[in-house]
Scaffold this motif. Structure first.
Motif, PDB file in Angstrom:
ATOM      1  N   THR A 143       0.837  -1.201   0.000  1.00 48.56           N
ATOM      2  CA  THR A 143       0.000   0.000   0.000  1.00 48.56           C
ATOM      3  C   THR A 143       0.872   1.250   0.000  1.00 48.56           C
ATOM      4  O   THR A 143       2.038   1.210   0.410  1.00 48.56           O
ATOM      5  CB  THR A 143      -0.912   0.053   1.245  1.00 48.56           C
ATOM      6  OG1 THR A 143      -0.102   0.302   2.411  1.00 48.56           O
ATOM      7  CG2 THR A 143      -1.670  -1.238   1.422  1.00 48.56           C
ATOM      8  N   ILE A 144       0.293   2.342  -0.446  1.00 44.70           N
ATOM      9  CA  ILE A 144       0.933   3.652  -0.344  1.00 44.70           C
ATOM     10  C   ILE A 144       0.320   4.342   0.873  1.00 44.70           C
ATOM     11  O   ILE A 144      -0.880   4.616   0.903  1.00 44.70           O
ATOM     12  CB  ILE A 144       0.695   4.495  -1.606  1.00 44.70           C
ATOM     13  CG1 ILE A 144       1.250   3.780  -2.836  1.00 44.70           C
ATOM     14  CG2 ILE A 144       1.319   5.881  -1.456  1.00 44.70           C
ATOM     15  CD1 ILE A 144       0.899   4.454  -4.156  1.00 44.70           C
ATOM     16  N   ALA A 145       1.149   4.583   1.880  1.00 40.37           N
ATOM     17  CA  ALA A 145       0.656   5.160   3.135  1.00 40.37           C
ATOM     18  C   ALA A 145       1.376   6.472   3.432  1.00 40.37           C
ATOM     19  O   ALA A 145       2.565   6.623   3.135  1.00 40.37           O
ATOM     20  CB  ALA A 145       0.872   4.188   4.292  1.00 40.37           C
ATOM     21  N   VAL A 146       0.645   7.407   4.037  1.00 37.05           N
ATOM     22  CA  VAL A 146       1.218   8.682   4.485  1.00 37.05           C
ATOM     23  C   VAL A 146       0.807   8.898   5.937  1.00 37.05           C
ATOM     24  O   VAL A 146      -0.131   8.274   6.439  1.00 37.05           O
ATOM     25  CB  VAL A 146       0.744   9.870   3.615  1.00 37.05           C
ATOM     26  CG1 VAL A 146       1.229   9.705   2.180  1.00 37.05           C
ATOM     27  CG2 VAL A 146      -0.777  10.005   3.663  1.00 37.05           C
ATOM     28  N   SER A 147       1.510   9.784   6.622  1.00 34.04           N
ATOM     29  CA  SER A 147       1.179  10.066   8.014  1.00 34.04           C
ATOM     30  C   SER A 147      -0.152  10.813   8.099  1.00 34.04           C
ATOM     31  O   SER A 147      -0.614  11.412   7.112  1.00 34.04           O
ATOM     32  CB  SER A 147       2.276  10.902   8.668  1.00 34.04           C
ATOM     33  OG  SER A 147       2.294  12.203   8.115  1.00 34.04           O
ATOM     34  N   LYS A 148      -0.744  10.777   9.266  1.00 38.84           N
ATOM     35  CA  LYS A 148      -2.046  11.440   9.439  1.00 38.84           C
ATOM     36  C   LYS A 148      -1.970  12.947   9.210  1.00 38.84           C
ATOM     37  O   LYS A 148      -2.978  13.591   8.884  1.00 38.84           O
ATOM     38  CB  LYS A 148      -2.592  11.158  10.832  1.00 38.84           C
ATOM     39  CG  LYS A 148      -1.727  11.712  11.965  1.00 38.84           C
ATOM     40  CD  LYS A 148      -2.312  11.384  13.325  1.00 38.84           C
ATOM     41  CE  LYS A 148      -1.448  11.949  14.456  1.00 38.84           C
ATOM     42  NZ  LYS A 148      -2.002  11.614  15.790  1.00 38.84           N
ATOM     43  N   ASP A 149      -0.770  13.544   9.369  1.00 37.20           N
ATOM     44  CA  ASP A 149      -0.599  14.984   9.199  1.00 37.20           C
ATOM     45  C   ASP A 149      -0.218  15.385   7.778  1.00 37.20           C
ATOM     46  O   ASP A 149      -0.053  16.573   7.488  1.00 37.20           O
ATOM     47  CB  ASP A 149       0.467  15.498  10.171  1.00 37.20           C
ATOM     48  CG  ASP A 149       0.096  15.253  11.621  1.00 37.20           C
ATOM     49  OD1 ASP A 149      -1.097  15.389  11.945  1.00 37.20           O
ATOM     50  OD2 ASP A 149       0.995  14.905  12.419  1.00 37.20           O
ATOM     51  N   SER A 150      -0.070  14.394   6.904  1.00 39.95           N
ATOM     52  CA  SER A 150       0.322  14.692   5.526  1.00 39.95           C
ATOM     53  C   SER A 150      -0.764  15.490   4.819  1.00 39.95           C
ATOM     54  O   SER A 150      -1.967  15.255   5.022  1.00 39.95           O
ATOM     55  CB  SER A 150       0.577  13.393   4.760  1.00 39.95           C
ATOM     56  OG  SER A 150       0.745  13.638   3.382  1.00 39.95           O
ATOM     57  N   THR A 169      10.966  11.101  -1.081  1.00 43.07           N
ATOM     58  CA  THR A 169      11.529   9.894  -0.476  1.00 43.07           C
ATOM     59  C   THR A 169      10.410   8.984   0.018  1.00 43.07           C
ATOM     60  O   THR A 169       9.316   9.445   0.348  1.00 43.07           O
ATOM     61  CB  THR A 169      12.437  10.244   0.716  1.00 43.07           C
ATOM     62  OG1 THR A 169      11.655  10.926   1.704  1.00 43.07           O
ATOM     63  CG2 THR A 169      13.605  11.120   0.287  1.00 43.07           C
ATOM     64  N   TYR A 170      10.700   7.703   0.073  1.00 42.01           N
ATOM     65  CA  TYR A 170       9.710   6.757   0.580  1.00 42.01           C
ATOM     66  C   TYR A 170      10.403   5.600   1.300  1.00 42.01           C
ATOM     67  O   TYR A 170      11.534   5.230   0.973  1.00 42.01           O
ATOM     68  CB  TYR A 170       8.809   6.231  -0.540  1.00 42.01           C
ATOM     69  CG  TYR A 170       9.525   5.682  -1.752  1.00 42.01           C
ATOM     70  CD1 TYR A 170       9.823   4.328  -1.861  1.00 42.01           C
ATOM     71  CD2 TYR A 170       9.888   6.528  -2.806  1.00 42.01           C
ATOM     72  CE1 TYR A 170      10.460   3.829  -2.982  1.00 42.01           C
ATOM     73  CE2 TYR A 170      10.531   6.039  -3.927  1.00 42.01           C
ATOM     74  CZ  TYR A 170      10.809   4.689  -4.016  1.00 42.01           C
ATOM     75  OH  TYR A 170      11.448   4.201  -5.127  1.00 42.01           O
ATOM     76  N   ALA A 171       9.718   5.069   2.296  1.00 40.83           N
ATOM     77  CA  ALA A 171      10.253   3.970   3.100  1.00 40.83           C
ATOM     78  C   ALA A 171       9.806   2.634   2.527  1.00 40.83           C
ATOM     79  O   ALA A 171       8.663   2.471   2.096  1.00 40.83           O
ATOM     80  CB  ALA A 171       9.779   4.104   4.547  1.00 40.83           C
ATOM     81  N   ALA A 218       5.299   5.843   2.640  1.00 37.02           N
ATOM     82  CA  ALA A 218       5.873   4.525   2.883  1.00 37.02           C
ATOM     83  C   ALA A 218       5.091   3.480   2.104  1.00 37.02           C
ATOM     84  O   ALA A 218       3.890   3.643   1.842  1.00 37.02           O
ATOM     85  CB  ALA A 218       5.861   4.187   4.372  1.00 37.02           C
ATOM     86  N   ILE A 219       5.775   2.406   1.738  1.00 38.22           N
ATOM     87  CA  ILE A 219       5.147   1.265   1.077  1.00 38.22           C
ATOM     88  C   ILE A 219       5.040   0.162   2.131  1.00 38.22           C
ATOM     89  O   ILE A 219       6.033  -0.453   2.509  1.00 38.22           O
ATOM     90  CB  ILE A 219       5.965   0.793  -0.135  1.00 38.22           C
ATOM     91  CG1 ILE A 219       6.259   1.974  -1.071  1.00 38.22           C
ATOM     92  CG2 ILE A 219       5.229  -0.314  -0.863  1.00 38.22           C
ATOM     93  CD1 ILE A 219       5.020   2.695  -1.552  1.00 38.22           C
ATOM     94  N   LEU A 220       3.831  -0.053   2.629  1.00 34.28           N
ATOM     95  CA  LEU A 220       3.608  -0.962   3.749  1.00 34.28           C
ATOM     96  C   LEU A 220       2.622  -2.062   3.368  1.00 34.28           C
ATOM     97  O   LEU A 220       1.693  -1.833   2.588  1.00 34.28           O
ATOM     98  CB  LEU A 220       3.062  -0.185   4.954  1.00 34.28           C
ATOM     99  CG  LEU A 220       3.939   0.957   5.480  1.00 34.28           C
ATOM    100  CD1 LEU A 220       3.194   1.743   6.554  1.00 34.28           C
ATOM    101  CD2 LEU A 220       5.260   0.418   6.026  1.00 34.28           C
ATOM    102  N   ASP A 221       2.790  -3.232   3.943  1.00 32.89           N
ATOM    103  CA  ASP A 221       1.883  -4.349   3.681  1.00 32.89           C
ATOM    104  C   ASP A 221       0.510  -4.065   4.274  1.00 32.89           C
ATOM    105  O   ASP A 221       0.389  -3.528   5.386  1.00 32.89           O
ATOM    106  CB  ASP A 221       2.429  -5.646   4.280  1.00 32.89           C
ATOM    107  CG  ASP A 221       3.671  -6.141   3.555  1.00 32.89           C
ATOM    108  OD1 ASP A 221       3.970  -5.624   2.462  1.00 32.89           O
ATOM    109  OD2 ASP A 221       4.325  -7.055   4.087  1.00 32.89           O
ATOM    110  N   ASP A 222      -0.515  -4.466   3.543  1.00 32.14           N
ATOM    111  CA  ASP A 222      -1.881  -4.198   3.993  1.00 32.14           C
ATOM    112  C   ASP A 222      -2.202  -4.855   5.337  1.00 32.14           C
ATOM    113  O   ASP A 222      -2.868  -4.267   6.192  1.00 32.14           O
ATOM    114  CB  ASP A 222      -2.891  -4.639   2.934  1.00 32.14           C
ATOM    115  CG  ASP A 222      -2.855  -6.142   2.638  1.00 32.14           C
ATOM    116  OD1 ASP A 222      -1.831  -6.792   2.913  1.00 32.14           O
ATOM    117  OD2 ASP A 222      -3.854  -6.668   2.107  1.00 32.14           O
ATOM    118  N   ASN A 223      -1.713  -6.096   5.543  1.00 33.34           N
ATOM    119  CA  ASN A 223      -2.055  -6.798   6.774  1.00 33.34           C
ATOM    120  C   ASN A 223      -1.273  -6.289   7.980  1.00 33.34           C
ATOM    121  O   ASN A 223      -1.557  -6.678   9.109  1.00 33.34           O
ATOM    122  CB  ASN A 223      -1.852  -8.307   6.619  1.00 33.34           C
ATOM    123  CG  ASN A 223      -0.408  -8.679   6.328  1.00 33.34           C
ATOM    124  OD1 ASN A 223       0.391  -7.837   5.968  1.00 33.34           O
ATOM    125  ND2 ASN A 223      -0.091  -9.953   6.471  1.00 33.34           N
TER     126      ASN A 223
END
Length: 340
Positions: A143-150, A169-171, A218-223
Motif C-alpha cells: 500500500t501507499i501510506a502517508v502520516s495522518k498529518d500529511s 523519499t519513501y520507506a 511509505a510502502i507498507l503491507d496491507d495486513n
C-alpha cells in the motif's frame, strides 16, 4: 485446474477405500492412508515427511505451515524444519538436494524463488526446479501510506505530488521485495521520477520512518498497516494490486485508476516439491493439502493471523503460470532500474 480435479478425485477414491476397510487412520500417524496408497503409489508414504520452511520459527510463513500441518493428513508423520539463510536460498537448496521422492515439501515466498534467482543466477535453482502445489496463504498487498498529518489525502493528491517533485523519499520494508518493485512500476506508469527509496528493517522500521517524518510516504503491507489505518495514525491512499485488500476494503486498488500489470505484485507464500517428484505423488499431496487449505478452520486461522481470506486457492499449473509471468515482470523492472 485439471490437475486439481484429478487430485480431488484421487482423494475421494482413497477415502472410500478406507471406509470399506474400516481403517480410519489418525492424522499424521503414518497409518491408514499409507497402506491405501500402496497399490497406486508403490507404498508411498511409508515414513516421515519433512516440511522445510525457509524462514525463521515464529515467522508468518512458519506459523501458517504449522497450522496447516495440524490439519492435513498425508498418511505419515510430518516434521517441520526451519532452514534459514541467504534470503531463503539455503532452505530451498537443502530441500532440492534431498531429491524428488515426495518426502520433502518446501515453503518459501517471492524473494526466495523469484527475486533471488534473477538477481543471483548462481543460487543454483529456478522455478523449473520445483513443482508448485499451492499458495500457502492469501496474498499480501503493498500500500501507499502517508502520516495522518500529511497534506496528501487521496491517490490523486499523491500523483500530483510525485509528478511535480524530483526529490521525494519513501520507506520500504525490504530491498528488491514486491513492494519496491510495485512502487517502481507505478511511478513508471504515471511518468514520475524514481525518487529515493530507503529500505528499513521490516514493516516496523518503515512505519516508524514514516511517522517520524523521515520520508514523504511509505510502502507498507496491507495486513500490517490496517490497524494503524483504523486508528487514524496513517492514511492509506491506495493498494498496489489488481483488487482491493481484504483488510482495507474502502481503499481503492490502483487498477481502478487504469494502472496495469498489478496482478503480479502480490506478496505470496508457496508450497512446492522438487520437479523430480512423480506426478502421481504430487497429485496425492495436492489433493490432501488443498483439502486442508480450503477448510473453514484454516481460513479462519489465516484471518486471525493477519493474512486475510482466500477467495480461491491458486494451485498447480495455474500457480506456475502466475509465477512465470511474475518472474518476467521482475526481470524487466530489476533490469530497467539497474538493480541486478
Amino acid at each position: 485446474m485439471k490437475r486439481r480435479i484429478l487430485a480431488l478425485l484421487l482423494t475421494a477414491v482413497m477415502a472410500l477405500s478406507l471406509a470399506a476397510c474400516g481403517d480410519s487412520g489418525a492424522a499424521g500417524s503414518g497409518s491408514g492412508f499409507a497402506s491405501a496408497g500402496s497399490d497406486s503409489l508403490n507404498g508411498y508414504p511409508d515414513h516421515s515427511i519433512s516440511w522445510i520452511v525457509c524462514m525463521a520459527a515464529g515467522s508468518g510463513t512458519d506459523l501458517a505451515v504449522r497450522k496447516l500441518v495440524d490439519l492435513v493428513d498425508l498418511g505419515a508423520d510430518i516434521t517441520v524444519e526451519n532452514i534459514t539463510g541467504g534470503s531463503q536460498t539455503v532452505g530451498i537448496n537443502d530441500g532440492l538436494a534431498r531429491g524428488g521422492d515426495g518426502y520433502t515439501i518446501i515453503s518459501m515466498a517471492n524473494a526466495g524463488i523469484i527475486t533471488q534467482p534473477i538477481m543471483n543466477p548462481d543460487v543454483g535453482f529456478g522455478l523449473d526446479d520445483l513443482k508448485m502445489i499451492a499458495m500457502l496463504t492469501p496474498e499480501c498487498t503493498a500500500t501507499i501510506a502517508v502520516s495522518k498529518d500529511s497534506p496528501l489525502n487521496s491517490y490523486e493528491d499523491w500523483v500530483n505530488f510525485v509528478t511535480s517533485h524530483d526529490d521525494f523519499t519513501y520507506a520500504l520494508t525490504a530491498t528488491g521485495g514486491y513492494g519496491q518493485l510495485g512502487i517502481l512500476n507505478v511511478l513508471k506508469q504515471i511518468g514520475a521520477p524514481q525518487g529515493t527509496g530507503a529500505s528499513y528493517d521490516g514493516g516496523a522500521g518503515a512505519y516508524q520512518a514514516l511517522i517520524n517524518g523521515e520520508t514523504d510516504f511509505a510502502i507498507l503491507d496491507d495486513n500490517a498497516v490496517y490497524t494503524n489505518y483504523e486508528n487514524g495514525e496513517v492514511k492509506v491512499l491506495g493498494t498496489i494490486y489488481s483488487s482491493r485488500s481484504y483488510y482495507l476494503p474502502d481503499v481503492p486498488a490502483l487498477s481502478e485508476f487504469g494502472l496495469t500489470d498489478l496482478d503480479v505484485l502480490g506478496g505470496w507464500k508457496f508450497i512446492a516439491v522438487s520437479a523430480e517428484t512423480p506426478d502421481e505423488i504430487v497429485d496425492y499431496l495436492s489433493g490432501r493439502i488443498l483439502e486442508a487449505l480450503e477448510s473453514e478452520e484454516y481460513n479462519q486461522a489465516m484471518i486471525d493471523s493477519g493474512f486475510g481470506s482466500f477467495e480461491e486457492v491458486i494451485a498447480g499449473d495455474e500457480l506456475t503460470e502466475l509465477l512465470e509471468k511474475t518472474a518476467v515482470f521482475y526481470q524487466d523492472i530489476l533490469t530497467e532500474y539497474g538493480m541486478m
